[in-house]
Design an enzyme around this catalytic site. Sequence first.
Site, PDB file in Angstrom:
ATOM      1  N   GLY A 370      28.934  34.632  40.811  1.00 32.30           N
ATOM      2  CA  GLY A 370      30.208  34.660  41.505  1.00 32.30           C
ATOM      3  C   GLY A 370      31.124  35.714  40.935  1.00 32.30           C
ATOM      4  O   GLY A 370      30.887  36.259  39.848  1.00 32.30           O
ATOM      5  N   PRO A 371      32.186  36.022  41.650  1.00 30.94           N
ATOM      6  CA  PRO A 371      33.142  37.034  41.172  1.00 30.94           C
ATOM      7  C   PRO A 371      33.878  36.566  39.931  1.00 30.94           C
ATOM      8  O   PRO A 371      33.840  35.379  39.585  1.00 30.94           O
ATOM      9  CB  PRO A 371      34.085  37.214  42.372  1.00 30.94           C
ATOM     10  CG  PRO A 371      33.944  35.959  43.157  1.00 30.94           C
ATOM     11  CD  PRO A 371      32.547  35.481  42.966  1.00 30.94           C
ATOM     12  N   GLY A 373      36.628  35.161  37.394  1.00 32.91           N
ATOM     13  CA  GLY A 373      37.773  34.271  37.485  1.00 32.91           C
ATOM     14  C   GLY A 373      37.574  33.036  38.326  1.00 32.91           C
ATOM     15  O   GLY A 373      38.553  32.329  38.593  1.00 32.91           O
ATOM     16  N   VAL A 374      36.351  32.713  38.753  1.00 32.96           N
ATOM     17  CA  VAL A 374      36.159  31.530  39.590  1.00 32.96           C
ATOM     18  C   VAL A 374      35.745  30.301  38.769  1.00 32.96           C
ATOM     19  O   VAL A 374      35.564  29.227  39.320  1.00 32.96           O
ATOM     20  CB  VAL A 374      35.108  31.791  40.688  1.00 32.96           C
ATOM     21  CG1 VAL A 374      35.590  32.851  41.642  1.00 32.96           C
ATOM     22  CG2 VAL A 374      33.761  32.177  40.084  1.00 32.96           C
ATOM     23  N   LYS A 376      33.120  30.174  36.087  1.00 36.56           N
ATOM     24  CA  LYS A 376      31.702  30.030  35.721  1.00 36.56           C
ATOM     25  C   LYS A 376      31.559  29.559  34.278  1.00 36.56           C
ATOM     26  O   LYS A 376      30.815  28.624  33.986  1.00 36.56           O
ATOM     27  CB  LYS A 376      30.981  31.373  35.924  1.00 36.56           C
ATOM     28  CG  LYS A 376      31.007  31.880  37.367  1.00 36.56           C
ATOM     29  CD  LYS A 376      30.178  33.131  37.544  1.00 36.56           C
ATOM     30  CE  LYS A 376      30.740  34.319  36.766  1.00 36.56           C
ATOM     31  NZ  LYS A 376      32.066  34.731  37.237  1.00 36.56           N
ATOM     32  N   THR A 377      32.262  30.223  33.357  1.00 36.75           N
ATOM     33  CA  THR A 377      32.143  29.853  31.941  1.00 36.75           C
ATOM     34  C   THR A 377      32.700  28.464  31.684  1.00 36.75           C
ATOM     35  O   THR A 377      32.110  27.670  30.941  1.00 36.75           O
ATOM     36  CB  THR A 377      32.867  30.889  31.068  1.00 36.75           C
ATOM     37  OG1 THR A 377      32.327  32.190  31.333  1.00 36.75           O
ATOM     38  CG2 THR A 377      32.691  30.566  29.598  1.00 36.75           C
ATOM     39  N   SER A 693      25.961  46.681  56.296  1.00 33.28           N
ATOM     40  CA  SER A 693      26.714  45.737  57.118  1.00 33.28           C
ATOM     41  C   SER A 693      27.844  46.388  57.898  1.00 33.28           C
ATOM     42  O   SER A 693      28.480  45.733  58.713  1.00 33.28           O
ATOM     43  CB  SER A 693      27.271  44.610  56.246  1.00 33.28           C
ATOM     44  OG  SER A 693      28.150  45.133  55.281  1.00 33.28           O
ATOM     45  N   LYS A 736      33.541  37.522  53.213  1.00 35.54           N
ATOM     46  CA  LYS A 736      34.086  38.390  54.251  1.00 35.54           C
ATOM     47  C   LYS A 736      35.059  37.639  55.154  1.00 35.54           C
ATOM     48  O   LYS A 736      36.105  38.172  55.534  1.00 35.54           O
ATOM     49  CB  LYS A 736      32.949  38.994  55.067  1.00 35.54           C
ATOM     50  CG  LYS A 736      32.077  39.963  54.276  1.00 35.54           C
ATOM     51  CD  LYS A 736      30.906  40.474  55.091  1.00 35.54           C
ATOM     52  CE  LYS A 736      30.060  41.454  54.282  1.00 35.54           C
ATOM     53  NZ  LYS A 736      28.900  41.959  55.023  1.00 35.54           N
TER      54      LYS A 736
END
Length: 812
Positions: A370-371, A373-374, A376-377, A693, A736
């Site tokens: 994921g990008p 700041g979401v 994950k850590t 795309s 998107k």
Amino acid sequence: MSDANVSNDSGTATDQRHPVIPEDATIILPVRNMLLFPGMVLPLTIGRPSSIAAVQEAVRSGRRVGLLLQDDPSIENPGPEHLRRVGTIAEVLRYVTSEETHYAICRGLRRFRAEEFLPGFPCLAARIREIGISEVITPEVEARIRLLKTRARDALQLLPNLPPEIAAAIDRLESPSALADFLAGIIDIPVHEKQDLLETFDVTQLLDKLLGLLAKRIQVLQLSKEIAEQTQHTLSSQQREHILREQLRQIQKELGDDSAKSTEMKELAEKIEKAAMPKDAEDQASRELKRLERMPEAAAEYGMTRTYLELLVELPWSRFDPERIDIAEARRILDEDHYGLEKVKRRILEYLAVRKLNPDGKSPILCFIGPPGVGKTSLGQSIAHATDRKFARLSLGGVHDESEIRGHRRTYIGALPGNVIQAIHKAGTRNPVMMLDELDKLGAGFHGDPSAALLEVLDPEQNATFRDNYLAVPFDLSKVLFICTANVVDNIPAAVRDRVEIIEMPGYIDDEKLAIAKRYLIKRQLAQAGLTEEQCKITDDVLLSIIRDYTREAGVRNLERHIGAICRHAAMRIAEGDATAVAVTVTDLHAILGPKRFEPEIAMRTSVPGVATGLAWTPAGGDILFVEATSIPGRGKLILTGQLGDVMKESAQAALTLVKSRAAEFGIDTIALQKSDVHVHVPAGAIPKDGPSAGVAMFLALTSLLTGRTIRSDTAMTGEISLRGLVLPIGGVKEKVLAAIQAGITTVMLPTRNRKDIEDVPEKARSRIRFVWLERVDDALEAALNPPETQEPGMSKTTHRPPAERQAAHSR
């Protein structure tokens, strides 16, 4: 020993002011870690004041005492609720006192059950019911008595230095209950098993239980004897080695070597024995220890060898943290620490449920994609919290040397174990939660490929025998819960990607960011600034303005930074005495955070032909992408600018070819088109762009330019095109769509084959967007192009002016 061997207060005689214990009651003496059976005589050590009072009262009044076992030996002042109800009536044969300890020699009489405890006395007292055991000797009982005596003799033969009187006493006993009580008193078994025998009142069941316990005891004694005999065979070689070591020690002493070295060697040898290493590691440690003993301290290898041995004995070869898996508690922790991410949480709970039902199964390697700041850590930390394990983090960003994973060989100066073993050593347990952060940022240099070294670490079939170059012995990593994180799945090496389970963590929508800010970010930043919620108030409007005008990200990292800036502004005003509380409004943001960094993208759109709004995926989330097309006099060339990648350039060429192939259908003058160059530009030229795309957006931009029909300003599109006019599926649908919502788009055009991916988009976001599904480019033309505008004088569908002339007209 009795219950009172831990108290330093010896106590005194019974206080005469207390009421006298009734004659129909029995004095109760709690005992721990021992039991007295009927017919046995044992000395008891008395130390607790209440126990001393009980024994002294029994001696003074010539009464018997009831011995009851307490369940928890650590309780100093047990009450009736801490005692078993079945015990042994005993008489005090002798009572001896000294300066610090009291002793009582007691003889067990018969079993009893405590019916009712009486309060208000200096010692425990209770009304009891004595219990007898049937002495009828049936053939079944007689057979058990014979077998019990035989097994008792077998056990006695395996015990060294046993007095012969015990065997003679066993042969003389004919009463089944007396024989059972005598053997239960002398057999070496845990006290709770002895209590179970004391609570068995049926003579047949009592004899059967004793037969089973004796059979187990005989097995243990036989194994102990075999081990002792094997040890005796090796004693001669050990004695010889001991003599040689003693001679070596004396030689070293004569040479002036420090005697502290031998002490250190003994300590290392003891640590090796206690480390519970596998046989290979223990043999390696023993060989290195022997080398170290023969090595002078001034030798260059002495320090390296000693450091190696210290690491070996400190590694958690057999230390495990007890794993707590409570699915309901894990769900609560995940919901408390993270907002949203329902699919990710469900997969983590599924993993924990499988671990609970099959603890010995091979753990999959989870990889959160994921990008930034979401969360994950922090998800990895929540998993460690939910399972009550240690958490270790290993950053792989920029690692370009294989030895950072596998370690250096000890032949090199300054050699160290790899980061994996170092993390295990620091955690102090063999089953931590280890997070391998930034898996997609691994590098490769002339020192080797670290991703290749990770293959063994991340393979559940191989990591049970992971071999670090520094250790040179296998170390079992199969109990470690590995969790990986990455921003882009394509940058993870294919072999590593095949060994992990990808769990995607897309970005948050505005509503989710608002909820996260209110639940977590504001509280954290207020605490860091030393403020309370009353001193600094941030409304929802302010948070939404920060989200939309100052941050454009998939995560919440920049959002938290801006909230921190507001809290620091409030702290400064309060510290200076300008205000006691600060309520921040939207109008205050310009003074605190500066001018807005982002404007709504809808303001950048124009209604001229040749401009289309596409949708793009980036490692930081989704974004909108403008495709601009214009024409100039030339020779029919295609000019591409905007730092486009090879794939995107090919998409533009395919789009132009498709338009030319259908020029007659669209009413485009092909002869005039051959005399014009088409220029396709994608703004933000400093940013590299690639991917297929944008094919639909480029096709619509070119069609809009060459037909003079504008594209709807509230519509964005994505999809790959083929030369047959098909719209092919793409990736990153959720990112998107969220980017389109942030930019004010109300209609999104997607390939029909991506319809299944809409389930990943939150329901709130789906309700704000109208979706148009594209099977062919004709569907895109119908949905995106505005109706034809009024033609200029002298122009018709058949006499279409060249694109370059139309563009010049717009310029004029």
